[in-house]
Design a protein around this motif. Structure first.
Motif, mmCIF file in Angstrom:
data_model
loop_
_atom_site.group_PDB
_atom_site.id
_atom_site.type_symbol
_atom_site.label_atom_id
_atom_site.label_comp_id
_atom_site.label_asym_id
_atom_site.label_seq_id
_atom_site.Cartn_x
_atom_site.Cartn_y
_atom_site.Cartn_z
ATOM 1 N N LEU A 289 0.831 -1.199 0.000
ATOM 2 C CA LEU A 289 0.000 0.000 0.000
ATOM 3 C C LEU A 289 0.868 1.252 0.000
ATOM 4 C CD1 LEU A 289 -2.872 1.069 0.108
ATOM 5 C CD2 LEU A 289 -2.810 0.880 2.586
ATOM 6 N N ILE A 290 1.920 1.239 0.799
ATOM 7 C CA ILE A 290 2.820 2.388 0.843
ATOM 8 C C ILE A 290 3.496 2.599 -0.511
ATOM 9 C CG2 ILE A 290 4.950 3.268 1.871
ATOM 10 C CD1 ILE A 290 4.126 1.889 4.479
ATOM 11 N N TRP A 291 3.981 1.520 -1.117
ATOM 12 C CA TRP A 291 4.635 1.630 -2.422
ATOM 13 C C TRP A 291 3.708 2.251 -3.454
ATOM 14 C CZ3 TRP A 291 6.448 -4.148 -2.250
ATOM 15 C CH2 TRP A 291 7.553 -4.253 -1.413
ATOM 16 N N GLY A 292 2.484 1.703 -3.530
ATOM 17 C CA GLY A 292 1.550 2.179 -4.545
ATOM 18 C C GLY A 292 1.174 3.635 -4.367
ATOM 19 N N VAL A 293 0.860 3.999 -3.140
ATOM 20 C CA VAL A 293 0.383 5.357 -2.910
ATOM 21 C C VAL A 293 1.520 6.376 -3.026
ATOM 22 C CG1 VAL A 293 -0.713 6.881 -1.235
ATOM 23 C CG2 VAL A 293 -1.546 4.555 -1.516
ATOM 24 N N LEU A 294 2.755 5.981 -2.681
ATOM 25 C CA LEU A 294 3.864 6.921 -2.803
ATOM 26 C C LEU A 294 4.139 7.301 -4.256
ATOM 27 C CD1 LEU A 294 6.433 5.749 -0.090
ATOM 28 C CD2 LEU A 294 5.032 7.815 -0.105
ATOM 29 N N LEU A 295 3.830 6.412 -5.186
ATOM 30 C CA LEU A 295 3.916 6.784 -6.604
ATOM 31 C C LEU A 295 2.963 7.937 -6.900
ATOM 32 C CD1 LEU A 295 4.063 3.316 -8.410
ATOM 33 C CD2 LEU A 295 5.842 5.056 -8.388
ATOM 34 N N PHE A 296 1.754 7.823 -6.381
ATOM 35 C CA PHE A 296 0.763 8.871 -6.591
ATOM 36 C C PHE A 296 1.180 10.158 -5.877
ATOM 37 C CE2 PHE A 296 -3.268 10.990 -5.388
ATOM 38 C CZ PHE A 296 -3.757 11.236 -6.652
ATOM 39 N N VAL A 297 1.743 10.022 -4.686
ATOM 40 C CA VAL A 297 2.185 11.194 -3.930
ATOM 41 C C VAL A 297 3.281 11.943 -4.682
ATOM 42 C CG1 VAL A 297 3.377 11.917 -1.823
ATOM 43 C CG2 VAL A 297 1.498 10.283 -1.684
ATOM 44 N N ARG A 298 4.233 11.200 -5.276
ATOM 45 C CA ARG A 298 5.288 11.857 -6.037
ATOM 46 C C ARG A 298 4.704 12.618 -7.242
ATOM 47 N NH1 ARG A 298 10.802 11.290 -6.303
ATOM 48 N NH2 ARG A 298 10.512 10.764 -4.103
ATOM 49 N N PHE A 299 3.711 12.021 -7.870
ATOM 50 C CA PHE A 299 3.043 12.710 -8.980
ATOM 51 C C PHE A 299 2.382 14.001 -8.503
ATOM 52 C CE2 PHE A 299 -1.333 13.198 -10.679
ATOM 53 C CZ PHE A 299 -1.008 13.846 -11.862
ATOM 54 N N LEU A 300 1.735 13.961 -7.327
ATOM 55 C CA LEU A 300 1.105 15.168 -6.794
ATOM 56 C C LEU A 300 2.134 16.273 -6.588
ATOM 57 C CD1 LEU A 300 -1.383 13.815 -4.071
ATOM 58 C CD2 LEU A 300 -1.916 14.614 -6.369
ATOM 59 N N GLY A 301 3.334 15.878 -6.150
ATOM 60 C CA GLY A 301 4.377 16.871 -5.961
ATOM 61 C C GLY A 301 4.750 17.562 -7.265
ATOM 62 N N PHE A 302 4.870 16.799 -8.343
ATOM 63 C CA PHE A 302 5.183 17.400 -9.643
ATOM 64 C C PHE A 302 4.048 18.302 -10.117
ATOM 65 C CE2 PHE A 302 8.450 14.109 -10.008
ATOM 66 C CZ PHE A 302 9.470 14.821 -10.628
ATOM 67 N N ALA A 303 2.805 17.924 -9.782
ATOM 68 C CA ALA A 303 1.659 18.724 -10.208
ATOM 69 C C ALA A 303 1.492 19.986 -9.366
ATOM 70 C CB ALA A 303 0.382 17.881 -10.147
ATOM 71 N N ILE A 333 -16.086 12.003 6.040
ATOM 72 C CA ILE A 333 -16.818 11.580 4.838
ATOM 73 C C ILE A 333 -15.980 10.619 4.007
ATOM 74 C CG2 ILE A 333 -17.821 12.382 2.663
ATOM 75 C CD1 ILE A 333 -18.503 15.028 4.141
ATOM 76 N N LEU A 334 -14.722 10.997 3.751
ATOM 77 C CA LEU A 334 -13.856 10.156 2.932
ATOM 78 C C LEU A 334 -13.572 8.826 3.610
ATOM 79 C CD1 LEU A 334 -12.249 10.094 0.286
ATOM 80 C CD2 LEU A 334 -10.317 11.101 1.505
ATOM 81 N N GLY A 335 -13.521 8.846 4.937
ATOM 82 C CA GLY A 335 -13.247 7.620 5.677
ATOM 83 C C GLY A 335 -14.311 6.564 5.534
ATOM 84 N N ALA A 336 -15.498 6.951 5.068
ATOM 85 C CA ALA A 336 -16.551 5.971 4.839
ATOM 86 C C ALA A 336 -16.270 5.115 3.610
ATOM 87 C CB ALA A 336 -17.901 6.675 4.681
ATOM 88 N N PHE A 337 -15.313 5.532 2.776
ATOM 89 C CA PHE A 337 -15.084 4.840 1.505
ATOM 90 C C PHE A 337 -13.652 4.355 1.322
ATOM 91 C CE2 PHE A 337 -18.398 8.049 1.005
ATOM 92 C CZ PHE A 337 -19.461 7.271 0.570
ATOM 93 N N VAL A 338 -12.726 4.772 2.202
ATOM 94 C CA VAL A 338 -11.321 4.396 2.071
ATOM 95 C C VAL A 338 -10.845 3.843 3.411
ATOM 96 C CG1 VAL A 338 -9.006 5.194 1.471
ATOM 97 C CG2 VAL A 338 -10.988 6.272 0.410
ATOM 98 N N ASP A 339 -10.012 2.795 3.373
ATOM 99 C CA ASP A 339 -9.492 2.237 4.613
ATOM 100 C C ASP A 339 -8.538 3.224 5.281
ATOM 101 O OD1 ASP A 339 -6.456 1.273 4.092
ATOM 102 O OD2 ASP A 339 -7.632 1.094 2.262
ATOM 103 N N ALA A 340 -8.244 2.976 6.561
ATOM 104 C CA ALA A 340 -7.523 3.956 7.376
ATOM 105 C C ALA A 340 -6.134 4.266 6.822
ATOM 106 C CB ALA A 340 -7.417 3.444 8.815
ATOM 107 N N ILE A 341 -5.374 3.228 6.447
ATOM 108 C CA ILE A 341 -4.024 3.465 5.943
ATOM 109 C C ILE A 341 -4.074 4.222 4.626
ATOM 110 C CG2 ILE A 341 -1.895 2.377 5.132
ATOM 111 C CD1 ILE A 341 -2.429 0.092 7.039
ATOM 112 N N GLY A 342 -4.955 3.794 3.733
ATOM 113 C CA GLY A 342 -5.095 4.493 2.461
ATOM 114 C C GLY A 342 -5.520 5.938 2.648
ATOM 115 N N LEU A 343 -6.383 6.177 3.630
ATOM 116 C CA LEU A 343 -6.848 7.537 3.901
ATOM 117 C C LEU A 343 -5.677 8.440 4.280
ATOM 118 C CD1 LEU A 343 -9.322 9.437 4.324
ATOM 119 C CD2 LEU A 343 -9.280 8.730 6.718
#
Length: 435
Positions: A289-303, A333-343
Motif C-alpha cells: 500500500l505504501i509503495w503504490g500510494v507513494l507513486l501517486f504522492v510523487r506525482f502530486l508533488g510534480f503537479a 466523509i472520505l473515511g466511509a469509503f477508504v481504509d484507514a491506511i489508504g486515507l
C-alpha cells in the motif's frame, strides 16, 4: 489535454477517486494513476525510472523497520493465549459494573492494543473471546458486537500503532514522540467507551447485567497472567520515553520478551510459525500500500497540488478552527469509503502542508487525524472492523454490528473535542522526553 500541471493533477485525482469508488484496491489504483501521471508530466523514460526507484528509496527508511516488530508482538501475544487472560482479568475486576462484561472487553482490548498495533486483529480476537461470554450472559447482541468493533480501533492510538508510524514516515516526524503522544488519548478513548457503556446500561439494564461473585482472592489471582503484556508495554514505553532505545530497538526488545513469555506459556512451533507467517503477510500488505500510494504522492508533488492547497487554505479569511473542523469533516466523509491506511497516505501529502500553514502542531495533528482514521474502521459502507466482527460471528447480522457501533461515535466525538480543546492531553508526554 491541458499543459497546466495543476489541472493535470486535479484531473488525475478525479480518476483515482472514480477507481476507488468502483472498488479497485487503493494501492493498485494509486500506483496506476501515479505512474501514468508521472509519464504524462515528465515523459516516458523519466517517469518509469522515477517510479522504479520510489519503492526501494522510501521503504528502506529506518523508521518503517518498526512496523514488522510491532506486528510480530501482537501475533505472538495472540498465539500465546495472552488475550484470554487479559479478558478474564478485566472480567473479574470490572464485571461488577453495569454492562461489566462490555466494559471488560474495552479494557482487555486496550491492553491487547498495547502489544498489537493492529485494530482488525484486536477486533477479530475479542469477537471470538468476549462476544460468546456476553451473549451467554444475556447481553444485547448489538451492544456485544458494537463494543468489540469499536474497541478494536483503540489499537490505532495506543502504542505501538502502525498508523502512527505511517503518519510519522509520511510527514517526516519523530516516530518515538508520536507513539508517546498516542498513549494518553488512547487511554482517554477507552475510559470514555467504558463510561458510555455504564451510562447506557444504567438507563437500560436489559442491555447488559453486572457479573458479580468474584472474591478479592480470585481477582488477585488473575493478575499474574497479564504480566507479560504489562511488561512489554513498560519496556517499550520506558525505552522510548527515557531515550534508552529507538522505537525499532524497543520493539525488537519487546518482541523478544513476548517470545520468551510465549515459550514459557507453552507456545510450540505451530504457534510460532503462524505468528511469523501472519506478520509477514500483514507487513507485505502494508508495504504494498505504501509503495503504490507513494507513486501517486510523487506525482502530486510534480503537479504542485500540495503547495497550491496550502496556499489556498492559508489565504482564507476565516478562523483557523473552522478550517480545521472542515478538514476533519472531510476525513469523516472520505473515511466511509477508504481504509484507514489508504486515507492517511492519500490525504496527508495535500492536507498536512495546509494544516502546518495554519500553525498547528504536527504531533498534535497526527493524533487528531489518526483518531479520525479510526472512524473508517467502523463507518459504513467500508467499516472493516464491523466486517471482521461479522466474519467471526456470522450469526450477528452486519447491520446489527453497525447499529451497535453507533453510540460509540458519541464517545469518539467527545474524545476529539477534548483533544482539540486541551492539546496538552496529546503534547504533554512528548514534551517530557529526555534528550
Amino acid at each position: 489535454m491541458t499543459d497546466d500541471p495543476l489541472q493535470i493533477g486535479l484531473l488525475f485525482c478525479g480518476v483515482l477517486i472514480v477507481l476507488v469508488a468502483l472498488g479497485v484496491r487503493v494501492y493498485l489504483a494509486a500506483a496506476g494513476v501515479g505512474l501514468f501521471g508521472l509519464v504524462t508530466m515528465i515523459g516516458y523514460d523519466a517517469g518509469l525510472q522515477l517510479a522504479g526507484t520510489i519503492p526501494h528509496s522510501k521503504t528502506v527508511s529506518y523508521s518503517l523497520s518498526v512496523l514488522p516488530v510491532f506486528i510480530l508482538i501482537g501475533f505472538l501475544a495472540f498465539h500465546a493465549g495472552f488475550t484470554r487472560t487479559l479478558f478474564e482479568a478485566a472480567r473479574r475486576w470490572v464485571g461488577w459494573m453495569p454492562g461489566g462484561l462490555a466494559v471488560a472487553s474495552v479494557f482487555a482490548s486496550a491492553g491487547f492494543a498495547a502489544v498489537s498495533g493492529a485494530s482488525t486483529a484486536t477486533a477479530a480476537v475479542f469477537a471470538r473471546i468476549a462476544i460468546p461470554e456476553m451473549l451467554d450472559s444475556g447481553y444485547d447482541r448489538r451492544l456485544a458486537a458494537g463494543v468489540i468493533a469499536a474497541s478494536g480501533t483503540l489499537a490505532t492510538l495506543i502504542p505501538p500503532s502502525a498508523l502512527l508510524v505511517i503518519y510519522a514516515v509520511i510527514v517526516e516526524e519523530s516516530v518515538g514522540r508520536l507513539l508517546l503522544a498516542g498513549f494518553i488519548p488512547g487511554i482517554l478513548s477507552a475510559l470514555l467507551y467504558g463510561a458510555l457503556i455504564v451510562l447506557m446500561c444504567l438507563r437500560r439494564p436489559e442491555l447488559g447485567q453486572p457479573v458479580k461473585g468474584y472474591t478479592w482472592g480470585e481477582r488477585m489471582s488473575a493478575l499474574p497472567g497479564t504480566f507479560p503484556v504489562f511488561a512489554v508495554v513498560l519496556i517499550i514505553f520506558s525505552a522510548i520515553y527515557f531515550g534508552w532505545a529507538t522505537p525499532t530497538e524497543a520493539g525488537a526488545i519487546g518482541a523478544f520478551v513476548v517470545f520468551v513469555f510465549a515459550l514459557a506459556n507453552g507456545m510450540r512451533w505451530h504457534g510460532l510459525s503462524r505468528s511469523i507467517l501472519e506478520t509477514a503477510k500483514l507487513t507485505v500488505m502494508i508495504f504494498a500500500l505504501i509503495w503504490g500510494v507513494l507513486l501517486f504522492v510523487r506525482f502530486l508533488g510534480f503537479a504542485g497540488i500540495p503547495s497550491a492547497f496550502a496556499d489556498a487554505i492559508a489565504g482564507l479569511d476565516v478562523p483557523r478552527i473552522w478550517i480545521l473542523l472542515a478538514i476533519l469533516a472531510g476525513y469523516a466523509i472520505l473515511g466511509a469509503f477508504v481504509d484507514a491506511i489508504g486515507l492517511l497516505i492519500l490525504t496527508l501529502p495535500v492536507v498536512y502542508p495546509a494544516v502546518m500553514a495554519l500553525g498547528y502542531d504536527p504531533i498534535w495533528f497526527g493524533i487528531i487525524v489518526v483518531k479520525m482514521a479510526e472512524l473508517c474502521l467502523v463507518t459504513p459502507p467500508i467499516g472493516l472492523n464491523c466486517f471482521v466482527v461479522n466474519g467471526a460471528r456470522p450469526d450477528i447480522p452486519l447491520q446489527d454490528v453497525f447499529r451497535g457501533v453507533g453510540p460509540f461515535f458519541v464517545a469518539d466525538a467527545a474524545t476529539i473535542g477534548l483533544l482539540i480543546a486541551f492539546p496538552e492531553f496529546v503534547l504533554w508526554l512528548p514534551s517530557q522526553v529526555m534528550s
